[in-house]
Structures are given as C-alpha cells and as structure tokens.
Design a protein around this motif. Structure first.
Motif, PDB file in Angstrom:
ATOM      1  N   GLY A  11       7.917   0.700 -20.001  1.00 29.08           N
ATOM      2  CA  GLY A  11       7.952  -0.362 -20.998  1.00 29.08           C
ATOM      3  C   GLY A  11       8.705  -1.564 -20.482  1.00 29.08           C
ATOM      4  O   GLY A  11       9.880  -1.458 -20.128  1.00 29.08           O
ATOM      5  N   GLY A  16      13.044  -2.475 -22.669  1.00 30.13           N
ATOM      6  CA  GLY A  16      12.869  -1.869 -21.348  1.00 30.13           C
ATOM      7  C   GLY A  16      13.351  -2.763 -20.221  1.00 30.13           C
ATOM      8  O   GLY A  16      13.977  -2.295 -19.259  1.00 30.13           O
ATOM      9  N   ASP A  34       4.441  -0.793 -16.962  1.00 31.95           N
ATOM     10  CA  ASP A  34       3.941  -1.277 -18.253  1.00 31.95           C
ATOM     11  C   ASP A  34       2.434  -1.461 -18.153  1.00 31.95           C
ATOM     12  O   ASP A  34       1.919  -1.910 -17.122  1.00 31.95           O
ATOM     13  CB  ASP A  34       4.612  -2.603 -18.624  1.00 31.95           C
ATOM     14  CG  ASP A  34       4.415  -2.953 -20.090  1.00 31.95           C
ATOM     15  OD1 ASP A  34       5.400  -2.886 -20.850  1.00 31.95           O
ATOM     16  OD2 ASP A  34       3.280  -3.301 -20.480  1.00 31.95           O
ATOM     17  N   ASN A 222      12.104   6.271 -21.608  1.00 32.45           N
ATOM     18  CA  ASN A 222      10.997   5.914 -22.477  1.00 32.45           C
ATOM     19  C   ASN A 222      11.419   4.730 -23.349  1.00 32.45           C
ATOM     20  O   ASN A 222      12.171   4.878 -24.300  1.00 32.45           O
ATOM     21  CB  ASN A 222      10.614   7.111 -23.354  1.00 32.45           C
ATOM     22  CG  ASN A 222       9.459   6.808 -24.305  1.00 32.45           C
ATOM     23  OD1 ASN A 222       8.963   5.700 -24.375  1.00 32.45           O
ATOM     24  ND2 ASN A 222       9.027   7.828 -25.054  1.00 32.45           N
ATOM     25  N   ALA A 224       8.837   2.594 -24.431  1.00 35.06           N
ATOM     26  CA  ALA A 224       7.435   2.206 -24.542  1.00 35.06           C
ATOM     27  C   ALA A 224       7.042   1.659 -25.900  1.00 35.06           C
ATOM     28  O   ALA A 224       5.859   1.473 -26.175  1.00 35.06           O
ATOM     29  CB  ALA A 224       6.549   3.407 -24.200  1.00 35.06           C
ATOM     30  N   GLY A 225       8.018   1.392 -26.770  1.00 34.87           N
ATOM     31  CA  GLY A 225       7.705   0.789 -28.055  1.00 34.87           C
ATOM     32  C   GLY A 225       6.753   1.671 -28.854  1.00 34.87           C
ATOM     33  O   GLY A 225       6.958   2.874 -28.976  1.00 34.87           O
ATOM     34  N   TRP A 227       4.093   2.985 -28.199  1.00 35.17           N
ATOM     35  CA  TRP A 227       3.494   4.063 -27.417  1.00 35.17           C
ATOM     36  C   TRP A 227       4.501   5.181 -27.112  1.00 35.17           C
ATOM     37  O   TRP A 227       4.201   6.135 -26.419  1.00 35.17           O
ATOM     38  CB  TRP A 227       2.939   3.518 -26.102  1.00 35.17           C
ATOM     39  CG  TRP A 227       1.811   2.563 -26.284  1.00 35.17           C
ATOM     40  CD1 TRP A 227       0.480   2.857 -26.389  1.00 35.17           C
ATOM     41  CD2 TRP A 227       1.897   1.136 -26.380  1.00 35.17           C
ATOM     42  NE1 TRP A 227      -0.255   1.715 -26.563  1.00 35.17           N
ATOM     43  CE2 TRP A 227       0.581   0.640 -26.564  1.00 35.17           C
ATOM     44  CE3 TRP A 227       2.951   0.229 -26.349  1.00 35.17           C
ATOM     45  CZ2 TRP A 227       0.303  -0.726 -26.696  1.00 35.17           C
ATOM     46  CZ3 TRP A 227       2.680  -1.132 -26.493  1.00 35.17           C
ATOM     47  CH2 TRP A 227       1.374  -1.595 -26.656  1.00 35.17           C
ATOM     48  N   SER A 228       5.719   5.047 -27.637  1.00 34.92           N
ATOM     49  CA  SER A 228       6.789   5.985 -27.258  1.00 34.92           C
ATOM     50  C   SER A 228       6.514   7.405 -27.720  1.00 34.92           C
ATOM     51  O   SER A 228       6.823   8.364 -27.010  1.00 34.92           O
ATOM     52  CB  SER A 228       8.140   5.511 -27.820  1.00 34.92           C
ATOM     53  OG  SER A 228       8.161   5.564 -29.238  1.00 34.92           O
TER      54      SER A 228
END
Length: 435
Positions: A11, A16, A34, A222, A224-225, A227-228
């Motif tokens: 991310g 991130g 990303d 992690n 990943a926003g 997508w976490s």
C-alpha cells in the motif's frame, strides 16, 4: 529470480508511504508494493484531509495532536527536498454539540494533552460564525422524511479548536512521503498486486506478486486500505482479531460555498455536525467539501472485500443530494446543484471506527488497517509508531501481553498502543467517521 528486502509495505497511500519512510529512515531495506500506477491514488486521493483533534479516546486525541505538528512543518517532517508540497490550511473547527458525543466525553482529553479550545454557547456560535443556522435538529433524518423539514427544537453551541485545518492536496502529501522514502533507499513497485504471502519456519518469508515475481522479506506490513481484509485472508491472519474491518464506498460532495459563511469575517471554519449527520470544510477557489457522518437513518454502501476494484468512482445524485441538503439546513444560503459533483473513495472501516496498528499471530506480519476515513490526519506519526512497534516486537517484545508505549517526539506524550490492538475490546466511539 526473486529480489529481497527487509520489509515489504503493501500500500502506497499516505499511511503506507509514511511507514515506508520511517522504516527506510531507520536503515531498513524497504519495498513498497501498490496495485496503482503511483502513490496516493486510492483512498488517499479521495480524502477530505481534515486535521482535527476531536476523538473519544485518549490515544486518539494524543495521536492527532502529535500528528498536526508534522503537517504544520511538513518540509521538516519529510527531511529531504521532494519538490512541490501541499499546504496545511489552518481554518479552525467547530464541533457542534450533539447528544451522541457530548463535550464532557472528550474535553477532559483536550485538557490532559494541551489542545487549545474555546467553548461556545449558541449566542457565541451565531456571533463568531456568520451564515450558520444554530438550530438543534437531532437526530439526523432522511431527507425524504417529512420530519427532516421540521423546525429546530432548540439551539446548539459548540467547541472551537483554532489549530484544526486541512491539507490542500492529500495525494501530493502521499507522493511527498513516497519520494522521501525513496531518498532513503526505499523501492516502489507499482502496478503490482500481492497474490501470496509465503512462510518459512512459522514466519513471513516472501510475498508473490501477480506478475509472478517474488520478494523475499522478513516483515510484511499490510497498509492496503480497503484491500486490507483481502490481504489478511491471503496471509491467513485474522482469526484472533476481536475487531474486524470491511470496505465501504463513500462520496464527498463539492459545491460552491455561500458568501456569508465566515468565521470572524474570514473564511469559514470546518464544521463537524453530527446533529444533522454531515461535515463540511472550505476548499481552494471558494468551494465547499461536504461529507457524511454515517447517521443511523442512512443505508451505508458496504462492499464485498473482493469487489473493491469494481466500485464506481462517479458521484451519484442519491448520495449527493442528501449530503448537500443536510449541509444546506446548517448553511441556509447554500445552493443545491441539480447535478452531482465530488469524489468517491472507499473507507477501510473497523467495527468501532478506530484503526488497528498491530502485529498479528503470523510472526513478521503487521497491520496498519481499519483507518475508517479518519486517519489521514495521523499519517505523519503512524509511520513512526509502526516503525517503533515493529522494532520492539522484532527485538522480542511481547506486545500482546505488555503493549508497547510510543513516545511522541514533538509533544513528548506517551501513547499506549494497546488502544489500537487487534484484540482490544471495541472502543466506545461515536460509531461514525469522526471516531
């Protein structure tokens, strides 16, 4: 053949990228992965970028107060020349009185951590902020409910925090952090998606990307926003979490600010208005950003974690009109356009609207997730606290039993990171984006 790194951060949003900077500053070999084509292009780009201090937990207030000093001197925080910088625009913020989060719930925290504020009654509010209806309409209602149009049942005051404001370009802020991380040796891998997290001897050993490449590493973060949750599933973590996360589509409307909305004759302040279920702030060029605070009367647009990529990025009249009408009840001169304008983002929402900054039960796998649309403001310090947490845990600290304390460098505050544990009891918050 694979390549290696001490740490892979998944991310390149503002969170991130901040983590990558602090780890690279600490001498670690860092690779950021990303799926977008550059930093800050996901949820960060859609952020309202409000910097405020109104949280209902001690750690939340302390973290936000510490972080705002980074925004105030952004160039010094970055520490290297990265070119164009966003501005931190100090506007002040008024948190209107509301039954769900009375002043007594959080003002003692301002006293504890030294956050300046002014308490206003309804007369003060009307005198200081022109163009604002001070009526009490609680609870928030749907705009198709006739009760939405009822007269006010009383008058509201509020609490003014003069140091609050907003960051003029959130995506540029993320790009600055990414560039600073690169200046310290970090590598950016864009258009890459993690498809597997490999393990060896019971801990993280590598990530595999969608193009088949493999990055060996000792630590994965992690960040990943939205997508976490999907990444946690890939890594096989989450079974011991007491607080879950899930993605939610959200829109922020963009309209023209009414001329009469002013604070002491200058630009209007940020207004946090749980009473009507909205918030709004000024924007460059006499604009106004209007967002929602997820009132109970609204149907929220929760997403399947595997369907985040397919979400529509176009604002809709179904969301735009209620948001702007709510703001127009508070700002009677606000015009309501007949076409939607604004931005669409996806929140990574924790069950209690507080983030999870923690290790996991997979050694070497860490999370900075559940940022719930309210953690952009804390990005400068989140990188520091995650770097401190990773350092302590990798050195043998048992964070689950004896939580790590983060010592904030600018304010000297001690922040107990148990507040952001994946195993915490759910925090008693407003249950909204305000945290």
């Amino acid at each position: 053949m694979g390549v290696g790194a001490d740490v892979v951060v998944v991310g390149a949003g503002v969170i991130g990228s901040s983590i990558a900077l602090e780890l690279a500053r600490g001498g670690h070999s860092v690779t950021v992965v990303d799926k977008a084509s550059g930093p800050g292009q996901g949820s960060t780009a859609a952020s309202s970028a409000v910097v405020r201090f109104n949280f209902t937990s001690a750690a939340g207030v302390a973290l936000a107060w510490e972080a705002h000093f980074g925004w105030r001197d952004w160039a010094a925080h970055l520490g290297v020349d990265v070119g164009e910088l966003p501005r931190f625009v100090t506007t002040g913020l008024v948190m209107l009185d509301v039954d769900a989060a009375p002043r007594e719930m959080w003002l003692p925290l301002f006293d504890t951590y030294g956050v300046p504020y002014e308490e206003w009654d309804s007369a003060d509010l009307a005198r200081r902020v022109s163009g604002l209806d001070t009526g009490r309409y609680w609870p928030p209602k749907r705009v198709d409910d006739q009760a939405f149009w009822n007269d006010a049942t009383g008058d509201l005051g509020g609490v003014f925090t003069p140091d609050a404001g907003y960051v003029s370009d959130p995506a540029l802020a993320a790009a600055n952090l990414a560039a600073a991380a690169q200046a310290h040796g970090a590598t950016m891998r864009f258009r890459g998606q993690v498809t597997a997290v490999e393990k060896q001897r019971g801990r993280v050993s590598a990530v595999v990307l969608s193009d088949g490449s493999r990055i060996g590493c000792d630590v994965v973060v992690n960040a990943a926003g939205p997508w976490s949750g999907a990444l946690n599933k890939i890594a096989g973590v989450g079974s011991d979490f007491t607080v879950g996360v899930r993605p939610m589509r959200q829109e922020v409307a963009h309209v023209a600010a009414p001329d009469d909305f002013r604070l002491d004759g200058g630009p209007g302040p940020i207004i946090a208005d749980l009473d009507l279920g909205t918030y709004f702030r000024g924007e460059v060029g006499s604009g106004l950003l209007v967002g929602g605070t997820e009132p109970e009367c609204d149907d929220l647009e929760w997403l399947d974690p595997d369907a985040v990529d397919g979400v529509s990025i176009h604002p809709t009249m179904a969301v735009f009109e209620p948001q702007v009408l709510r703001a127009a009840r508070r700002l009677p001169e606000l015009a309501v356009p007949n076409r939607p304008s604004g931005v669409v983002g996806v929140y990574d929402v924790a069950d209690d609207w507080s983030p999870i900054y923690d290790r996991t039960d997979l050694p070497g796998f860490y999370v900075a997730i559940g940022t719930s649309g309210n953690q952009f403001k804390n990005a400068p310090v989140v990188g520091q606290l995650m770097a401190a947490l990773i350092s302590e845990v990798e050195a043998g600290a048992d964070h689950d039993t004896n939580p790590v304390t983060f010592f904030a460098p600018r304010t000297g505050l001690e922040i107990d990171l148990a507040a952001y544990s994946r195993r915490r009891p759910r925090n008693n918050t407003t249950g909204t984006v305000l945290g």
